[in-house]
Design a protein around this motif. Structure first.
Motif, PDB file in Angstrom:
ATOM      1  N   UNK A 233       0.810  -1.163   0.021  1.00 25.81           N
ATOM      2  CA  UNK A 233       0.067  -0.115   0.022  1.00 25.81           C
ATOM      3  C   UNK A 233       0.790   1.171   0.141  1.00 25.81           C
ATOM      4  N   UNK A 234       0.629   2.191  -1.059  1.00 29.67           N
ATOM      5  CA  UNK A 234       1.573   3.256  -0.932  1.00 29.67           C
ATOM      6  C   UNK A 234       0.783   4.572  -1.429  1.00 29.67           C
ATOM      7  N   UNK A 235       1.027   5.721  -1.035  1.00 27.25           N
ATOM      8  CA  UNK A 235       0.195   6.890  -1.564  1.00 27.25           C
ATOM      9  C   UNK A 235       1.075   8.218  -1.483  1.00 27.25           C
ATOM     10  N   UNK A 236       1.024   9.222  -2.138  1.00 28.64           N
ATOM     11  CA  UNK A 236       1.482  10.553  -2.060  1.00 28.64           C
ATOM     12  C   UNK A 236       0.380  11.312  -1.312  1.00 28.64           C
ATOM     13  N   UNK A 237       0.507  11.245   0.091  1.00 24.82           N
ATOM     14  CA  UNK A 237      -0.402  12.172   0.765  1.00 24.82           C
ATOM     15  C   UNK A 237      -0.655  13.568   0.524  1.00 24.82           C
ATOM     16  N   UNK A 238       0.692  14.168   0.047  1.00 23.02           N
ATOM     17  CA  UNK A 238       0.839  15.553  -0.420  1.00 23.02           C
ATOM     18  C   UNK A 238       2.066  15.761  -1.057  1.00 23.02           C
ATOM     19  N   UNK A 239       2.711  16.716  -1.327  1.00 27.44           N
ATOM     20  CA  UNK A 239       3.928  17.011  -1.950  1.00 27.44           C
ATOM     21  C   UNK A 239       4.952  16.784  -0.838  1.00 27.44           C
ATOM     22  N   UNK A 240       4.716  16.813   0.251  1.00 27.82           N
ATOM     23  CA  UNK A 240       5.935  16.682   1.404  1.00 27.82           C
ATOM     24  C   UNK A 240       5.629  15.447   2.103  1.00 27.82           C
ATOM     25  N   UNK A 241       4.904  14.264   1.690  1.00 25.48           N
ATOM     26  CA  UNK A 241       4.686  13.152   2.481  1.00 25.48           C
ATOM     27  C   UNK A 241       4.419  12.169   1.574  1.00 25.48           C
TER      28      UNK A 241
END
Length: 570
Positions: A233-241
């Motif tokens: 499971x992976x995800x770009x929560x924001x540009x910083x995480x």
């Protein structure tokens, strides 16, 4: 819950006050009109009119204060309309027109009605904005347009920006955000490896077959087994995480026959980026320790069935640990490292051009046993030649204290059981290594080689104590890649590996030497389906404890093995 101003007690009070002000203005109109028609104003009537105008002036001040409070205390107000509302308030602000007409008489009923009107209004948050307009010399009160609420929600503690803080809701749902939220764009992928293992031949006068990286090899009960079953499971929560979670559903928790295929956490970390370029990042959590190029390489991409023992023993078990790591990767190198994986060239992934970190040191699935942290540093440089060939060279090293678990056995096959000295406790033994790596990516010919040197825990020759002993070893792996149009990608490879040193993650840290020759073929039939066959000739240590009198534990075995693996990528 309804958060509109009308649903609050203060909102009801503000609406009632504004209604009284409107009634006062309505009554003031006929009084002033009668005075103009009469042509003269008696002194008592003039006095009443002057008092009425003064009251209206005070009410205009109250209205101004009310508007200011509405601007400060509104719980549903659009920032884009704030400046427009302020400007509208100034342009339509209340004014009192001077008297220009004289009246001769006024009706007593009108005078009594004016005198009986209340002259105060309770300020309240959430009420409608009010403006006063002058028309024909008569002051009149009118309602201004109520600003449309925006989509933001505020928590109960931070209803305004005067504290310089933003609510958690606002930080996760920025007003200018477009598209789906991160949790609706989470990536889910995985792979499974199913093996068939068989020891072909070995010397029965020595130890039984055993492999550091394959628990299914034992010489007695060998057929099918699930080597790995991963979900990622992976995800770009924001540009910083960026977050990454990987469990394995094929883990073993003991050596008993019915304690396998359990779920175990392999990775759980967050990449915290300093800026949007992602050049600088901190990786926090459970992740791979940046030591060795092949250790960084995913088992999903690796050509041989298992990692080389010489490098892998430094970060065993499972190449991971809890810690904090800093990675520096320029933008151009981010692109190159990604292409090496996506392009099918068996890249190791982006673990930085420079990496540094601190971690527990006992291993990803082990409980920390002392108060000493391991420190690791790595530098690598992938580059592309004019011909298009990609080459990568790396240096890395780590140091720390490792606590070896101890267990009773019969040292050198004696008659008395004992647990070796130097095991257990909360101090640990010196554990440090340095390594060099050189990778010539398969385009179509490839070459991998890694070697390391150091010292670490190892059982002495008498098998009575675990001491700090020297270690060294490495491997060489040539390969050739056939990229066909109709039959997928076929990669033929061979590998020589050698290791002399301790196996720190095993009970009593057995010490010995191992030589292995591997030959195999990987056939990637489809992107989602791979088949690998490997034949190995092994002369190495058996790392299991034989707790029987007259039988020496940790003896060498010499034999041959064949393994076949199907990998499902999804």
């Amino acid at each position: 819950m309804d958060t509109s101003p009308a649903s609050t007690p203060r909102g009801h009070g503000a609406r009632a006050a504004l209604a009284l002000l409107t009634l006062w203005s309505t009554l003031a109109v006929p009084v002033d009109a009668l005075a103009r028609k009469a042509g003269s104003v008696p002194p008592e009537v003039q006095s009443q009119l002057d008092e009425m105008r003064k009251l209206i002036e005070r009410q205009n001040e109250v209205i101004g204060d009310l508007k200011e409070q509405l601007q400060r205390q509104s719980v549903m107000r659009s920032p884009e309309k704030e400046s427009a509302t302020a400007a509208a308030g100034k342009s339509t602000g209340a004014e009192v027109a001077p008297a220009t007409a004289a009246t001769k008489e006024a009706k007593p009923a009108a005078e009594s009605a004016v005198a009986s009107q209340p002259a105060k209004s309770e300020p309240a948050a959430g009420a409608s904005a009010v403006a006063a307009a002058s028309q024909g010399g008569v002051t009149r009160v009118a309602d201004a347009a109520v600003p449309a609420p925006d989509a933001r929600l505020y928590d109960s503690m931070h209803r305004t920006d005067q504290y310089g803080l933003k609510s958690l809701w606002d930080s996760l749902h920025p007003q200018d955000h477009k598209g789906k939220p991160w949790y609706e764009k989470m990536s889910l992928r995985g792979y499974s490896q199913i093996r068939f293992d068989r020891s072909i031949q070995w010397d029965h006068d020595e130890a039984d077959p055993w492999m550091f990286g394959d628990r299914f090899i034992n010489g007695h009960a060998e057929n099918f087994g699930i080597r790995r079953a991963r979900l990622i499971f992976s995800a770009d929560v924001s540009d910083h995480l960026f977050v990454y979670i990987q469990p394995d559903f094929a883990a073993s928790i003991s050596s008993t026959s019915n304690a396998t295929y359990f779920a175990q956490l392999r990775d759980l970390y967050g990449d915290v980026y300093i800026d949007k370029t992602k050049i600088h990042r901190f990786r926090v959590g459970l992740s791979k320790v940046p030591y060795g190029w092949e250790n960084m390489q995913s088992s999903q991409n690796r050509v041989p069935l298992d990692r080389a023992v010489s490098i892998n023993t430094g970060v065993s078990p499972n190449e991971r640990d809890l810690g904090v790591f800093y990675y520096f990767t320029p933008v151009a190198k981010q692109k190159l490292l990604k292409e090496l994986v996506d392009g099918g060239l068996k890249g190791s992934g982006n673990y930085g051009i420079l990496g540094f970190g601190v971690y527990d040191g006992q291993g990803g699935s082990q409980i920390e046993l002392n108060q000493n942290v391991h420190v690791v540093a790595r530098a690598t440089w992938p580059f592309q030649l004019a011909s298009g060939q990609v080459v990568e060279a790396s240096v890395q090293g780590y140091t720390g204290k490792y606590v070896v678990s101890g267990g009773q056995f019969y040292p050198n096959g004696g008659t008395d059981q004992a647990t070796p000295a130097g095991t257990g406790g909360d101090k640990g033994l010196t554990d440090r290594r340095v390594a060099g790596s050189f990778i010539w990516y398969p385009q179509p010919f490839g070459l991998e080689t890694e070697w390391n040197w150091g010292e670490g825990p190892g059982l002495n020759n008498l098998q009575t104590e675990v001491e700090v002993r020297s270690l060294w070893g490495g491997y060489v792996l040539p390969s050739y890649r056939f990229d066909t149009d109709r039959f997928g990608i076929i990669t033929a490879y061979g590998r020589y590996q050698y290791y002399k040193g301790g196996y720190r993650s095993l009970t009593n840290a057995p010490y010995g030497s191992s030589t292995e020759w591997d030959m195999g073929v990987e056939w990637q039939i489809l992107r989602e389906l791979e088949l690998t066959g490997e034949y190995g000739i092994v002369n190495g240590i058996n790392g299991t404890t034989i707790n029987k009198s007259g039988q020496t534990s940790y003896r060498d075995w010499n034999g041959q093995i064949f393994r076949l693996q199907v990998q499902l990528n999804y």
